[in-house]
Each structure stands twice: as structure tokens, then as C-alpha cells.
Design a protein around this motif. Structure first.
Motif, PDB file in Angstrom:
ATOM      1  N   SER A 161     149.809  77.813 -23.901  1.00  0.00           N
ATOM      2  CA  SER A 161     148.388  78.367 -23.503  1.00  0.00           C
ATOM      3  C   SER A 161     147.306  78.343 -24.575  1.00  0.00           C
ATOM      4  O   SER A 161     146.222  78.568 -24.163  1.00  0.00           O
ATOM      5  CB  SER A 161     148.858  79.912 -23.205  1.00  0.00           C
ATOM      6  N   ILE A 162     147.765  78.175 -25.869  1.00  0.00           N
ATOM      7  CA  ILE A 162     146.728  78.118 -26.905  1.00  0.00           C
ATOM      8  C   ILE A 162     146.375  76.791 -27.603  1.00  0.00           C
ATOM      9  O   ILE A 162     145.695  76.879 -28.207  1.00  0.00           O
ATOM     10  CB  ILE A 162     147.132  79.182 -28.147  1.00  0.00           C
ATOM     11  N   VAL A 163     147.384  75.710 -27.311  1.00  0.00           N
ATOM     12  CA  VAL A 163     147.156  74.594 -27.907  1.00  0.00           C
ATOM     13  C   VAL A 163     145.833  74.008 -27.107  1.00  0.00           C
ATOM     14  O   VAL A 163     145.787  73.974 -25.941  1.00  0.00           O
ATOM     15  CB  VAL A 163     148.198  73.590 -27.661  1.00  0.00           C
ATOM     16  N   PRO A 164     144.900  73.276 -28.135  1.00  0.00           N
ATOM     17  CA  PRO A 164     143.534  72.776 -27.363  1.00  0.00           C
ATOM     18  C   PRO A 164     143.761  71.677 -26.673  1.00  0.00           C
ATOM     19  O   PRO A 164     143.039  71.638 -25.378  1.00  0.00           O
ATOM     20  CB  PRO A 164     142.863  72.665 -28.639  1.00  0.00           C
ATOM     21  N   THR A 165     144.662  70.546 -27.021  1.00  0.00           N
ATOM     22  CA  THR A 165     144.749  69.460 -26.183  1.00  0.00           C
ATOM     23  C   THR A 165     146.335  68.999 -26.194  1.00  0.00           C
ATOM     24  O   THR A 165     146.888  69.304 -26.909  1.00  0.00           O
ATOM     25  CB  THR A 165     143.962  68.313 -26.703  1.00  0.00           C
ATOM     26  N   ALA A 166     146.768  68.024 -25.334  1.00  0.00           N
ATOM     27  CA  ALA A 166     147.901  67.555 -25.099  1.00  0.00           C
ATOM     28  C   ALA A 166     148.364  66.748 -26.470  1.00  0.00           C
ATOM     29  O   ALA A 166     149.404  66.794 -26.971  1.00  0.00           O
ATOM     30  CB  ALA A 166     148.283  66.676 -24.083  1.00  0.00           C
ATOM     31  N   ARG A 167     147.377  66.337 -27.475  1.00  0.00           N
ATOM     32  CA  ARG A 167     147.608  65.642 -28.564  1.00  0.00           C
ATOM     33  C   ARG A 167     148.124  66.464 -29.472  1.00  0.00           C
ATOM     34  O   ARG A 167     148.791  65.895 -30.507  1.00  0.00           O
ATOM     35  CB  ARG A 167     146.247  65.032 -28.741  1.00  0.00           C
ATOM     36  N   PHE A 168     147.673  67.824 -29.478  1.00  0.00           N
ATOM     37  CA  PHE A 168     148.208  68.809 -30.421  1.00  0.00           C
ATOM     38  C   PHE A 168     149.339  69.513 -30.151  1.00  0.00           C
ATOM     39  O   PHE A 168     149.882  70.403 -30.903  1.00  0.00           O
ATOM     40  CB  PHE A 168     147.104  69.646 -31.007  1.00  0.00           C
ATOM     41  N   ALA A 169     149.920  69.181 -28.952  1.00  0.00           N
ATOM     42  CA  ALA A 169     151.153  70.189 -28.394  1.00  0.00           C
ATOM     43  C   ALA A 169     152.207  69.860 -29.324  1.00  0.00           C
ATOM     44  O   ALA A 169     152.820  71.169 -29.825  1.00  0.00           O
ATOM     45  CB  ALA A 169     151.291  69.562 -26.982  1.00  0.00           C
ATOM     46  N   GLN A 170     152.701  68.789 -29.655  1.00  0.00           N
ATOM     47  CA  GLN A 170     153.947  68.591 -30.211  1.00  0.00           C
ATOM     48  C   GLN A 170     153.951  69.264 -31.709  1.00  0.00           C
ATOM     49  O   GLN A 170     154.593  69.962 -32.245  1.00  0.00           O
ATOM     50  CB  GLN A 170     154.295  67.332 -30.291  1.00  0.00           C
ATOM     51  N   PRO A 171     152.797  68.826 -32.531  1.00  0.00           N
ATOM     52  CA  PRO A 171     152.524  69.178 -33.903  1.00  0.00           C
ATOM     53  C   PRO A 171     152.414  70.844 -33.724  1.00  0.00           C
ATOM     54  O   PRO A 171     153.221  71.439 -34.700  1.00  0.00           O
ATOM     55  CB  PRO A 171     151.293  68.746 -34.288  1.00  0.00           C
ATOM     56  N   ILE A 172     151.648  71.488 -33.064  1.00  0.00           N
ATOM     57  CA  ILE A 172     151.453  72.880 -33.244  1.00  0.00           C
ATOM     58  C   ILE A 172     152.769  73.622 -32.794  1.00  0.00           C
ATOM     59  O   ILE A 172     153.159  74.453 -33.589  1.00  0.00           O
ATOM     60  CB  ILE A 172     150.465  73.226 -32.157  1.00  0.00           C
ATOM     61  N   GLY A 173     153.481  73.065 -31.662  1.00  0.00           N
ATOM     62  CA  GLY A 173     154.882  73.741 -31.276  1.00  0.00           C
ATOM     63  C   GLY A 173     155.796  73.625 -32.373  1.00  0.00           C
ATOM     64  O   GLY A 173     156.495  74.615 -32.503  1.00  0.00           O
ATOM     65  N   SER A 174     155.928  72.491 -32.908  1.00  0.00           N
ATOM     66  CA  SER A 174     156.873  72.168 -34.180  1.00  0.00           C
ATOM     67  C   SER A 174     156.651  72.873 -35.249  1.00  0.00           C
ATOM     68  O   SER A 174     157.515  73.757 -35.975  1.00  0.00           O
ATOM     69  CB  SER A 174     156.814  70.608 -34.423  1.00  0.00           C
ATOM     70  N   ALA A 175     155.368  73.040 -35.534  1.00  0.00           N
ATOM     71  CA  ALA A 175     154.941  73.630 -36.758  1.00  0.00           C
ATOM     72  C   ALA A 175     155.360  75.517 -36.447  1.00  0.00           C
ATOM     73  O   ALA A 175     155.472  76.218 -37.541  1.00  0.00           O
ATOM     74  CB  ALA A 175     153.381  73.600 -36.945  1.00  0.00           C
ATOM     75  N   ILE A 176     155.197  76.001 -35.312  1.00  0.00           N
ATOM     76  CA  ILE A 176     155.724  77.317 -34.938  1.00  0.00           C
ATOM     77  C   ILE A 176     157.107  77.512 -34.777  1.00  0.00           C
ATOM     78  O   ILE A 176     157.852  78.393 -35.446  1.00  0.00           O
ATOM     79  CB  ILE A 176     155.168  77.675 -33.704  1.00  0.00           C
ATOM     80  N   LEU A 177     157.924  76.676 -34.044  1.00  0.00           N
ATOM     81  CA  LEU A 177     159.490  76.907 -33.668  1.00  0.00           C
ATOM     82  C   LEU A 177     160.308  76.465 -35.065  1.00  0.00           C
ATOM     83  O   LEU A 177     161.144  77.190 -35.194  1.00  0.00           O
ATOM     84  CB  LEU A 177     159.378  76.009 -32.299  1.00  0.00           C
ATOM     85  N   TYR A 178     160.085  75.263 -35.572  1.00  0.00           N
ATOM     86  CA  TYR A 178     161.057  74.712 -36.336  1.00  0.00           C
ATOM     87  C   TYR A 178     161.150  75.889 -37.710  1.00  0.00           C
ATOM     88  O   TYR A 178     162.473  75.916 -38.288  1.00  0.00           O
ATOM     89  CB  TYR A 178     160.620  73.179 -36.986  1.00  0.00           C
ATOM     90  N   PRO A 179     160.063  76.143 -38.235  1.00  0.00           N
ATOM     91  CA  PRO A 179     160.272  77.360 -39.481  1.00  0.00           C
ATOM     92  C   PRO A 179     161.012  78.352 -39.087  1.00  0.00           C
ATOM     93  O   PRO A 179     161.759  79.012 -39.892  1.00  0.00           O
ATOM     94  CB  PRO A 179     158.783  77.474 -39.678  1.00  0.00           C
TER      95      PRO A 179
END
Length: 250
Positions: A161-179
């Protein structure tokens, strides 16, 4: 009945789309299973029958693989939702008679189905790695996995819901979930972390998912596991409320 029929058709369509995309299928199903088999064969071939080696094969490796698959499913969900939004697909789906719960629920069912497929393949091919005499509690384990996966997927919807574009989906998701996985106590006991980090780890849903799955795997009484299950149910409820408020269809 109309809603159920719509959910079934949309889920079937999403399965076909997912299977036709090789990278998604390989990343969600084949790579986690291959990693599990490779690590399992490596540790079992070493002939390490010590307490530490047995614990690794019977607890650490299966639990890590399970939670890793659930996080991979959530990251895949974030990417798919972001791509659909950017391509205008979500907007067109929203204009159909299908309810929002049906549209988003189809994605959850697809991720649960492929998570189950991955775990089934691991159970089928990795059973020989388990030490003789060890019998996992599959019924409780399956329930724990389902609840944990739903909680992690619900977090995925909030991220989507908060990622700005599909391009940032994986990096933002990974930065939140993997830590969250790093602070879950799976690799290093929470007691070994500084107090502040340990307190943060105890608040994270992934920590409770790890504890719930691990406890169910070895047959711990569900009365002991209820606090972890309660946190995950609360996570699902909070994420549903947040998703309902901030989810963007276009």
C-alpha cells in the motif's frame, strides 16, 4: 455463491499468471526447496550426530526454510500488487462487480497454495535428512504455518500500500521484512542482543511466527503457544485495518 464463484475464478486466473511467469515460480517454490535440500544434504552428509547437529537438522533448518518461504511469498505479493497498480490492472478490477475482499483474497489464496506446495515438496524430499526417531508434529505445524503465513502476508499488503512504484517494491519489502527475520531469535538468541534490540525483537510479528512454528514442529502444547498465536492474530487484524485505510487502487 456469486462471491465464492468470483473468488474461485480469480484465484485460478492468478495461478495461471503466476505459473506463466518463470521467475516468480522459481523464486517462490524451486529456489527455497533447492536451498533446503542443499543445506540438508550438506549437514547430514557431515555425519554430525552431536546435539548441535541434530538440533540444526530437526529445528533450525526446517523453521528457517518455512519462514523464508513465507517472507518470499509476501515479497512476491508486494511486487505483484505494485505491478498491477502501476499497470492499471487494479483500477480495472476495482471497476468490476467483484468486491475488494475477493480481489485481494485471491492473491492471498494463491500465495498460501504455493507456500503449501513448497513445504510439501520439502517434506517429501527432505524427510531423509531428519535423524532416526524424530517425528515432527505435522498437524500443529501446518496450523502454525498457515497462521504465520497469513500474518506475514498481511504485512505484505500494508507494504504494498505504501510503495511508490513497482520498481521499489522488492527493495522496500526486503528492507522491512528481512531485518525482522534477523531479529527473530532464529540465528542468535534474543538474550544475546543488547536490551533495546531484544525488546524490539520481542515486539516483531516474525519473532512470534518463528516461536509458534518451532514450538508446533516439536509438539509443544498449544496452551504455551497461545501468546505467540495471539500476537499473530492481532497482527492480521491491525494490518487488515491499515490496508483498508491506506491501500491504493491506482
Amino acid at each position: 455463491m456469486t462471491m465464492v464463484r468470483g473468488l474461485f475464478k480469480l484465484t485460478l486466473l492468478e495461478i495461471k499468471i503466476f505459473v506463466r511467469e518463470p521467475l516468480g515460480f522459481v523464486g517462490t517454490v524451486l529456489i527455497p526447496v533447492a536451498m533446503f535440500l542443499l543445506l540438508g544434504r550438506t549437514f547430514s552428509s557431515n555425519g554430525d550426530h552431536s546435539t548441535q547437529g541434530a538440533q540444526l537438522l530437526t529445528q533450525r533448518l526446517p523453521i528457517f526454510a518455512t519462514v523464508f518461504i513465507a517472507i518470499s511469498a509476501a515479497l512476491s505479493l508486494v511486487s505483484v500488487i505494485s505491478i498491477y497498480r502501476e499497470g492499471g490492472i487494479l483500477k480495472r478490477l476495482r471497476a468490476t462487480p467483484l468486491r475488494p475482499a475477493v480481489i485481494l483474497g485471491a492473491h492471498v489464496l494463491v500465495k498460501l497454495l504455493f507456500t503449501g506446495l513448497s513445504l510439501g515438496l520439502m517434506a517429501l524430499m527432505g524427510r531423509r535428512f531428519l535423524p532416526a526417531g524424530f517425528e515432527p508434529h505435522l498437524m500443529g505445524f501446518s496450523l502454525a504455518v498457515a497462521l504465520s503465513t497469513l500474518a506475514i502476508l498481511s504485512m505484505g499488503f500494508v507494504i504494498a500500500s505504501i510503495v511508490p512504484t513497482a520498481r521499489f517494491a522488492q527493495p522496500i519489502g526486503s528492507a522491512i521484512l528481512y531485518p525482522m527475520l534477523a531479529l527473530s531469535g532464529m540465528f542468535v538468541p534474543l538474550e544475546a542482543f543488547p536490551k533495546g534490540w531484544a525488546m524490539l525483537g520481542n515486539l516483531l510479528p516474525v519473532t512470534h511466527a518463528v516461536s509458534l512454528i518451532q514450538g508446533a514442529w516439536v509438539g509443544a502444547p498449544w496452551l504455551e503457544l497461545l501468546p505467540h498465536a495471539g500476537v499473530l492474530v492481532l497482527t492480521i487484524a491491525v494490518c487488515l485495518v491499515l490496508t483498508n485505510r491506506v491501500f491504493r487502487w491506482e
